[in-house]
Motif scaffolding. Structure first.
Motif, mmCIF file in Angstrom:
data_model
loop_
_atom_site.group_PDB
_atom_site.id
_atom_site.type_symbol
_atom_site.label_atom_id
_atom_site.label_comp_id
_atom_site.label_asym_id
_atom_site.label_seq_id
_atom_site.Cartn_x
_atom_site.Cartn_y
_atom_site.Cartn_z
ATOM 1 N N LEU A 182 -10.777 -8.305 -3.832
ATOM 2 C CA LEU A 182 -10.983 -7.252 -4.821
ATOM 3 C C LEU A 182 -10.863 -7.833 -6.224
ATOM 4 O O LEU A 182 -9.950 -8.615 -6.500
ATOM 5 C CB LEU A 182 -9.946 -6.143 -4.621
ATOM 6 N N PRO A 193 -9.387 5.801 -7.551
ATOM 7 C CA PRO A 193 -10.546 4.909 -7.485
ATOM 8 C C PRO A 193 -10.778 4.217 -8.831
ATOM 9 O O PRO A 193 -10.601 4.815 -9.893
ATOM 10 C CB PRO A 193 -11.707 5.852 -7.149
ATOM 11 N N GLY A 206 -16.597 -8.912 1.271
ATOM 12 C CA GLY A 206 -16.035 -7.904 2.162
ATOM 13 C C GLY A 206 -16.693 -7.936 3.539
ATOM 14 O O GLY A 206 -17.915 -8.057 3.654
ATOM 15 N N CYS A 211 -10.565 -5.372 8.589
ATOM 16 C CA CYS A 211 -11.419 -5.403 7.401
ATOM 17 C C CYS A 211 -10.710 -6.212 6.314
ATOM 18 O O CYS A 211 -9.535 -5.972 6.021
ATOM 19 C CB CYS A 211 -11.699 -3.992 6.896
ATOM 20 N N VAL A 256 -15.980 -5.390 -5.057
ATOM 21 C CA VAL A 256 -15.550 -6.033 -3.805
ATOM 22 C C VAL A 256 -16.381 -7.283 -3.592
ATOM 23 O O VAL A 256 -17.615 -7.250 -3.683
ATOM 24 C CB VAL A 256 -15.722 -5.077 -2.604
ATOM 25 N N ASP A 312 0.825 -1.211 0.000
ATOM 26 C CA ASP A 312 0.000 0.000 0.000
ATOM 27 C C ASP A 312 0.856 1.257 0.000
ATOM 28 O O ASP A 312 0.503 2.266 -0.629
ATOM 29 C CB ASP A 312 -0.946 -0.009 1.203
ATOM 30 N N THR A 320 -6.069 -2.115 -3.678
ATOM 31 C CA THR A 320 -6.339 -2.064 -2.241
ATOM 32 C C THR A 320 -7.656 -1.315 -2.032
ATOM 33 O O THR A 320 -8.449 -1.171 -2.979
ATOM 34 C CB THR A 320 -5.173 -1.386 -1.496
ATOM 35 N N THR A 321 -7.903 -0.817 -0.851
ATOM 36 C CA THR A 321 -9.148 -0.105 -0.568
ATOM 37 C C THR A 321 -8.830 1.271 0.002
ATOM 38 O O THR A 321 -7.728 1.524 0.510
ATOM 39 C CB THR A 321 -10.012 -0.877 0.450
ATOM 40 N N ASP A 322 -9.817 2.163 -0.064
ATOM 41 C CA ASP A 322 -9.619 3.488 0.512
ATOM 42 C C ASP A 322 -9.512 3.406 2.034
ATOM 43 O O ASP A 322 -8.802 4.212 2.656
ATOM 44 C CB ASP A 322 -10.753 4.427 0.096
ATOM 45 N N VAL A 340 -16.646 1.205 1.336
ATOM 46 C CA VAL A 340 -15.315 0.961 0.794
ATOM 47 C C VAL A 340 -15.293 1.192 -0.710
ATOM 48 O O VAL A 340 -16.288 0.936 -1.411
ATOM 49 C CB VAL A 340 -14.857 -0.484 1.126
ATOM 50 N N ARG A 341 -14.168 1.704 -1.196
ATOM 51 C CA ARG A 341 -13.921 1.829 -2.631
ATOM 52 C C ARG A 341 -12.615 1.108 -2.953
ATOM 53 O O ARG A 341 -11.688 1.087 -2.138
ATOM 54 C CB ARG A 341 -13.793 3.299 -3.038
ATOM 55 N N VAL A 342 -12.567 0.570 -4.168
ATOM 56 C CA VAL A 342 -11.341 -0.081 -4.627
ATOM 57 C C VAL A 342 -10.407 0.981 -5.185
ATOM 58 O O VAL A 342 -10.812 1.826 -5.983
ATOM 59 C CB VAL A 342 -11.644 -1.149 -5.698
#
Length: 259
Positions: free
Chosen positions: A87, A62, A71, A83, A68, A53, A127-129, A114-116
Motif C-alpha cells: 500500500l 477510505p 496486489g 491476499c 495498491v 488492524d 490496511t485494506t477493506d 480492494v480499497r486502502v
C-alpha cells in the motif's frame, strides 16, 4: 497352522522391530518442528497485522489518494484465501509504504476488489477493506492454524510413541524360543495393524505403511504371529518373514508349510 507350527524353529530367535529408531525420531521431531514453523509464521506475519488492524478499525476511513501495488490473492479450493499487497499512502512529507497480508476462510470464486483504509492520524498502519471486513474471520483462521500445528505435533509424537512401544515389545521377545500363534487380522489404517490373539484380546501394532502380514488363512483373515512366556501380546510377522531371524532354509520351509 499345524504345518506352520511343525516347521517353525525350536531355537532362540532374534525378533527385529518393524521400525528403526530413526523413523520414530523423524515423526516425533518432524511433527514438533513443523508445529514450531507454523506458529513462528503466525507470530511473525499474521498476528502483528491483526493487532494493528484492531488498533485502527474504529478510526479507519477510505483514502482516495492511496494506491495498491503488487496486489494479489491466492485461494485454495475457493475457501482459504491469502491476499497481500503493498500500500502506498501519499503524505505532504513524502509517502508511506506498507506491505500487508490477510489470510481468511470464506467461500469465494473469482476476483477481489480492494480499497486502502487508514486512520488519518496513523497512516503507517494503512490496511485494506478486505482485511478490516474480515477481521474476526482472520482471528478464527489464525486460531485454526494454531490448532492444526498442535495437532501435527501431537500426531507425530503419537506415531513416534507407537513405534517405540513396538520396538520395546519386539526387544522383550527377542532371543527367546518363540511360539507361533494364529492372529485375527482386523485391518490396517495408516501403518497400524489391528489384531486379536487366540483368546480374542484385541491390540494394535505400528508397522511400516507398505508392510503386509504373513497370511495363513485369507478367508478367515488369520495371520501369523509369535509370542513367548510373559509377553503382553503376540507380535505379528510380515509376509517376507524379515522381522524374525530365520535362515533361508527355515524361511522357505515356513512359506512352503503355509501352502
Amino acid at each position: 497352522m499345524h504345518a506352520v507350527h511343525a516347521a517353525f524353529p525350536r531355537r532362540p530367535l532374534t525378533l527385529r522391530s518393524p521400525h528403526g529408531v530413526l523413523g520414530a525420531v523423524f515423526w516425533g521431531l518432524g511433527g514438533t518442528l513443523f508445529c514450531l514453523a507454523i506458529l513462528g509464521w503466525l507470530a511473525a506475519t499474521i498476528v502483528p497485522q491483526i493487532q494493528s488492524d484492531f488498533a485502527i478499525r474504529d478510526a479507519a476511513v477510505p483514502l482516495a489518494n492511496a494506491r495498491v501495488q503488487d496486489g494479489k490473492c491466492r485461494s485454495q479450493l475457493g475457501l482459504l484465501h491469502t491476499c497481500e499487497a503493498t500500500l502506498v499512502v501519499p503524505l505532504k512529507s513524502g509517502e508511506v509504504r506498507r506491505k500487508v497480508e490477510a489470510t481468511f476462510a470464506t467461500p469465494h470464486l473469482g476476483t477481489w476488489t480492494v480499497r486502502v483504509m487508514a486512520d488519518p492520524q496513523r497512516p503507517e498502519l494503512a490496511t485494506t477493506d478486505i482485511a478490516l471486513d474480515r477481521l474476526w474471520n482472520r482471528v478464527a483462521t489464525a486460531g485454526g492454524g494454531v490448532l492444526f500445528a498442535l495437532a501435527m505435533a501431537l500426531g507425530g509424537l503419537i506415531i513416534a510413541r507407537g513405534r517405540l512401544k513396538t520396538r520395546e515389545k519386539a526387544k522383550a521377545l527377542s532371543g527367546q524360543a518363540l511360539t507361533p500363534v494364529p492372529l485375527a487380522f482386523h485391518g490396517s489404517q495408516r501403518g497400524t495393524w489391528s489384531l486379536s490373539d487366540p483368546q480374542g484380546r484385541r491390540f494394535a501394532v505400528e508397522v511400516p505403511a507398505k508392510a503386509r502380514p504373513f497370511v495363513l488363512d485369507p478367508a478367515r483373515g488369520i495371520v501369523l504371529g509369535v509370542t513367548a512366556p510373559g509377553a503382553a501380546h503376540p507380535i505379528p510377522l510380515d509376509d517376507r518373514l524379515r522381522w524374525v531371524g530365520l535362515t533361508d532354509e527355515e524361511r522357505a520351509a515356513l512359506i512352503q508349510a503355509r501352502g
